[in-house]
Design a protein around this motif. Sequence first.
Motif, PDB file in Angstrom:
ATOM      1  N   LEU A 125       0.823  -1.201   0.000  1.00 48.04           N
ATOM      2  CA  LEU A 125       0.000   0.000   0.000  1.00 48.04           C
ATOM      3  C   LEU A 125       0.866   1.264   0.000  1.00 48.04           C
ATOM      4  CD1 LEU A 125      -2.786  -1.108   2.498  1.00 48.04           C
ATOM      5  CD2 LEU A 125      -3.141  -0.446   0.120  1.00 48.04           C
ATOM      6  N   THR A 126       1.941   1.241   0.792  1.00 48.12           N
ATOM      7  CA  THR A 126       2.843   2.394   0.814  1.00 48.12           C
ATOM      8  C   THR A 126       3.464   2.619  -0.551  1.00 48.12           C
ATOM      9  OG1 THR A 126       3.363   2.042   3.157  1.00 48.12           O
ATOM     10  CG2 THR A 126       4.912   3.369   1.889  1.00 48.12           C
ATOM     11  N   GLY A 127       3.857   1.529  -1.210  1.00 50.69           N
ATOM     12  CA  GLY A 127       4.443   1.652  -2.544  1.00 50.69           C
ATOM     13  C   GLY A 127       3.455   2.165  -3.565  1.00 50.69           C
ATOM     14  N   SER A 128       2.226   1.633  -3.560  1.00 51.10           N
ATOM     15  CA  SER A 128       1.241   2.061  -4.549  1.00 51.10           C
ATOM     16  C   SER A 128       0.786   3.497  -4.318  1.00 51.10           C
ATOM     17  CB  SER A 128       0.026   1.127  -4.521  1.00 51.10           C
ATOM     18  OG  SER A 128      -0.651   1.217  -3.290  1.00 51.10           O
ATOM     19  N   ALA A 129       0.901   3.980  -3.064  1.00 53.97           N
ATOM     20  CA  ALA A 129       0.501   5.353  -2.752  1.00 53.97           C
ATOM     21  C   ALA A 129       1.619   6.357  -2.987  1.00 53.97           C
ATOM     22  CB  ALA A 129       0.043   5.441  -1.295  1.00 53.97           C
ATOM     23  N   GLY A 130       2.831   5.869  -3.275  1.00 52.52           N
ATOM     24  CA  GLY A 130       3.961   6.763  -3.483  1.00 52.52           C
ATOM     25  C   GLY A 130       4.626   7.186  -2.195  1.00 52.52           C
ATOM     26  N   ASN A 132       7.076   6.313   1.503  1.00 55.03           N
ATOM     27  CA  ASN A 132       8.459   5.969   1.822  1.00 55.03           C
ATOM     28  C   ASN A 132       8.557   4.462   2.040  1.00 55.03           C
ATOM     29  OD1 ASN A 132      11.007   5.630   2.942  1.00 55.03           O
ATOM     30  ND2 ASN A 132      10.932   7.517   4.118  1.00 55.03           N
ATOM     31  N   VAL A 133       8.848   3.735   0.980  1.00 56.01           N
ATOM     32  CA  VAL A 133       8.882   2.268   1.030  1.00 56.01           C
ATOM     33  C   VAL A 133       9.974   1.741   1.964  1.00 56.01           C
ATOM     34  CG1 VAL A 133       9.261   0.182  -0.329  1.00 56.01           C
ATOM     35  CG2 VAL A 133       7.793   1.994  -1.221  1.00 56.01           C
ATOM     36  N   PRO A 134      11.211   2.286   1.936  1.00 60.49           N
ATOM     37  CA  PRO A 134      12.224   1.787   2.875  1.00 60.49           C
ATOM     38  C   PRO A 134      11.774   1.898   4.329  1.00 60.49           C
ATOM     39  CG  PRO A 134      13.250   3.152   1.193  1.00 60.49           C
ATOM     40  CD  PRO A 134      11.778   3.305   1.018  1.00 60.49           C
ATOM     41  N   ALA A 135      11.147   3.005   4.693  1.00 58.33           N
ATOM     42  CA  ALA A 135      10.661   3.176   6.065  1.00 58.33           C
ATOM     43  C   ALA A 135       9.548   2.189   6.368  1.00 58.33           C
ATOM     44  CB  ALA A 135      10.175   4.608   6.277  1.00 58.33           C
ATOM     45  N   ALA A 136       8.687   1.930   5.394  1.00 57.40           N
ATOM     46  CA  ALA A 136       7.597   0.970   5.591  1.00 57.40           C
ATOM     47  C   ALA A 136       8.147  -0.437   5.792  1.00 57.40           C
ATOM     48  CB  ALA A 136       6.650   1.005   4.398  1.00 57.40           C
ATOM     49  N   ILE A 137       9.120  -0.807   4.974  1.00 58.41           N
ATOM     50  CA  ILE A 137       9.733  -2.131   5.103  1.00 58.41           C
ATOM     51  C   ILE A 137      10.380  -2.288   6.471  1.00 58.41           C
ATOM     52  CG2 ILE A 137      11.592  -3.611   4.251  1.00 58.41           C
ATOM     53  CD1 ILE A 137      11.040  -2.479   1.457  1.00 58.41           C
ATOM     54  N   LEU A 138      11.137  -1.281   6.872  1.00 61.81           N
ATOM     55  CA  LEU A 138      11.840  -1.345   8.155  1.00 61.81           C
ATOM     56  C   LEU A 138      10.858  -1.445   9.309  1.00 61.81           C
ATOM     57  CD1 LEU A 138      14.510  -1.158   9.728  1.00 61.81           C
ATOM     58  CD2 LEU A 138      14.240   1.320   9.717  1.00 61.81           C
ATOM     59  N   ASN A 139       9.826  -0.601   9.317  1.00 61.39           N
ATOM     60  CA  ASN A 139       8.891  -0.568  10.435  1.00 61.39           C
ATOM     61  C   ASN A 139       7.987  -1.793  10.485  1.00 61.39           C
ATOM     62  OD1 ASN A 139       8.894   2.042  12.161  1.00 61.39           O
ATOM     63  ND2 ASN A 139       9.290   2.759  10.090  1.00 61.39           N
ATOM     64  N   THR A 256      -2.917   9.948  11.182  1.00 61.07           N
ATOM     65  CA  THR A 256      -2.801  11.035  10.204  1.00 61.07           C
ATOM     66  C   THR A 256      -2.508  12.360  10.890  1.00 61.07           C
ATOM     67  OG1 THR A 256      -4.365   9.902   8.732  1.00 61.07           O
ATOM     68  CG2 THR A 256      -3.968  12.242   8.327  1.00 61.07           C
ATOM     69  N   ARG A 257      -3.247  12.650  11.961  1.00 58.29           N
ATOM     70  CA  ARG A 257      -3.033  13.894  12.701  1.00 58.29           C
ATOM     71  C   ARG A 257      -1.647  13.930  13.332  1.00 58.29           C
ATOM     72  NH1 ARG A 257      -6.396  17.794  10.983  1.00 58.29           N
ATOM     73  NH2 ARG A 257      -8.531  16.995  10.820  1.00 58.29           N
ATOM     74  N   SER A 258      -1.197  12.811  13.870  1.00 57.82           N
ATOM     75  CA  SER A 258       0.126  12.768  14.509  1.00 57.82           C
ATOM     76  C   SER A 258       1.232  12.987  13.497  1.00 57.82           C
ATOM     77  CB  SER A 258       0.315  11.424  15.222  1.00 57.82           C
ATOM     78  OG  SER A 258      -0.637  11.250  16.243  1.00 57.82           O
ATOM     79  N   ALA A 259       1.110  12.340  12.321  1.00 56.29           N
ATOM     80  CA  ALA A 259       2.133  12.498  11.281  1.00 56.29           C
ATOM     81  C   ALA A 259       2.226  13.949  10.820  1.00 56.29           C
ATOM     82  CB  ALA A 259       1.819  11.582  10.099  1.00 56.29           C
ATOM     83  N   ALA A 271       3.762   6.229   4.893  1.00 53.11           N
ATOM     84  CA  ALA A 271       4.357   5.068   5.556  1.00 53.11           C
ATOM     85  C   ALA A 271       3.892   4.959   6.998  1.00 53.11           C
ATOM     86  CB  ALA A 271       5.882   5.157   5.489  1.00 53.11           C
ATOM     87  N   ALA A 272       3.852   6.091   7.702  1.00 55.48           N
ATOM     88  CA  ALA A 272       3.454   6.089   9.109  1.00 55.48           C
ATOM     89  C   ALA A 272       2.005   5.652   9.275  1.00 55.48           C
ATOM     90  CB  ALA A 272       3.660   7.477   9.711  1.00 55.48           C
ATOM     91  N   VAL A 273       1.114   6.215   8.465  1.00 54.48           N
ATOM     92  CA  VAL A 273      -0.313   5.901   8.584  1.00 54.48           C
ATOM     93  C   VAL A 273      -0.587   4.445   8.247  1.00 54.48           C
ATOM     94  CG1 VAL A 273      -2.604   6.362   7.609  1.00 54.48           C
ATOM     95  CG2 VAL A 273      -1.087   8.260   8.183  1.00 54.48           C
ATOM     96  N   PHE A 274      -0.011   3.954   7.151  1.00 53.05           N
ATOM     97  CA  PHE A 274      -0.305   2.591   6.728  1.00 53.05           C
ATOM     98  C   PHE A 274       0.344   1.543   7.634  1.00 53.05           C
ATOM     99  CE2 PHE A 274      -1.124   4.103   2.120  1.00 53.05           C
ATOM    100  CZ  PHE A 274      -2.442   4.366   2.451  1.00 53.05           C
ATOM    101  N   CYS A 275       1.525   1.811   8.143  1.00 48.29           N
ATOM    102  CA  CYS A 275       2.186   0.833   9.022  1.00 48.29           C
ATOM    103  C   CYS A 275       1.597   0.855  10.435  1.00 48.29           C
ATOM    104  CB  CYS A 275       3.689   1.110   9.092  1.00 48.29           C
ATOM    105  SG  CYS A 275       4.580   0.785   7.563  1.00 48.29           S
ATOM    106  N   ALA A 276       1.283   2.050  10.945  1.00 50.71           N
ATOM    107  CA  ALA A 276       0.821   2.175  12.329  1.00 50.71           C
ATOM    108  C   ALA A 276      -0.629   1.759  12.511  1.00 50.71           C
ATOM    109  CB  ALA A 276       1.010   3.610  12.813  1.00 50.71           C
ATOM    110  N   SER A 277      -1.407   1.701  11.431  1.00 48.63           N
ATOM    111  CA  SER A 277      -2.828   1.359  11.550  1.00 48.63           C
ATOM    112  C   SER A 277      -3.114  -0.108  11.266  1.00 48.63           C
ATOM    113  CB  SER A 277      -3.657   2.221  10.586  1.00 48.63           C
ATOM    114  OG  SER A 277      -3.293   1.953   9.238  1.00 48.63           O
TER     115      SER A 277
END
Length: 342
Positions: A125-130, A132-139, A256-259, A271-277
């Motif tokens: 989802l992070t990749g398709s939305a454009g 930060n893929v490296p951050a998404a993978i790591l988290n 979303t608000r926190s980011a 990346a933050a929204v999709f990984c944290a939710s």
Amino acid sequence: MHVFKHLKRLFTDWFLCGMLLATLLAYFFPTFGGTGGAMHAEIVINIGVFLVFFLHGVNLSSEQIRHGLKNIRLHFMVQGFTFIVFPLIWVVANTLLGAHIPPLLMLGFFYLCALPSTISSSVALTGSAGGNVPAAILNASLSSVLGIFLTPLLVSFVVGSGSGGIDLGSTLLDLCAMLLLPLVLGQLVRPVFGRFFARHKRYTNICDKVVILLLVYAAFCNSMVSGMWQQQGSSVIFSAFVGSAILLAIILWMTTRSARALQFSTADEIAAVFCASKKSLAAGAPMAALIFGANPGLGLILLPIMIYHPLQLIVCSVMAESYATRNRQEQAEQSANAVAAN
């Protein structure tokens, strides 16, 4: 007119239509896409996830990886929401509503809140939305590893007894096979095929979306095959659905608000929204068998995550399309401004 514009997009966007089709097919043909079914979804999806990570590995530069490692605030936010904020939301809900909800269902909601994030769908989802893929993978990867220890520990605080054992070695081995290996292979072939894949990057996005559709289909199939809708009373299923939907809405709003409060870039926000939710059904089901053993209420305990999992994929997929559209508009504006400046 604004409403008609969104309705037109709903019926012309192949991905959104695919999401609807996946749920309908799961309703009419649940055994085909369920675990052990003729489609062999567990194998097909694993291959798809492997391919997605391989393509991301090819497209990841070493500079992107270093940038992903340096973003400490994003990492703390994702892990904090996954293992602290989610359980705290449950504590508040249990205080206010615990007396009106069956104890096993309430325990199921806590189990949902204690689970780690997903890997495949978060990255896809992070990749398709454009984002930060490296951050998404790591988290997402870090969350899965931490969940091996933190999920049973958090559950033990509620059930008040030992949480059972986790096969750490096997879990880490599977994680390496499905995540690290394709990424490493992608990095190894990047010097030779990097430019080729960069020219055809749109096919990477298509692959991401196809894998997401397979995940949605398989998730709904397993829900149907399990007899979840037949075994439980309609009021219990309704409570689980409403509770999962409200939880998802709250957590998406908070992330979303926190980011934005932390002034993340759009890519980091995605990346933050999709990984944290996200919460992982793939990790949740086998871990539940180890944590709760032969508990006769295991089906009810798993009910919230079985509903939350496909629900998060559908909602976040729509959000990913919205983010991608916004990114394209921003890039078009930047290009137009650059041309005007010259």
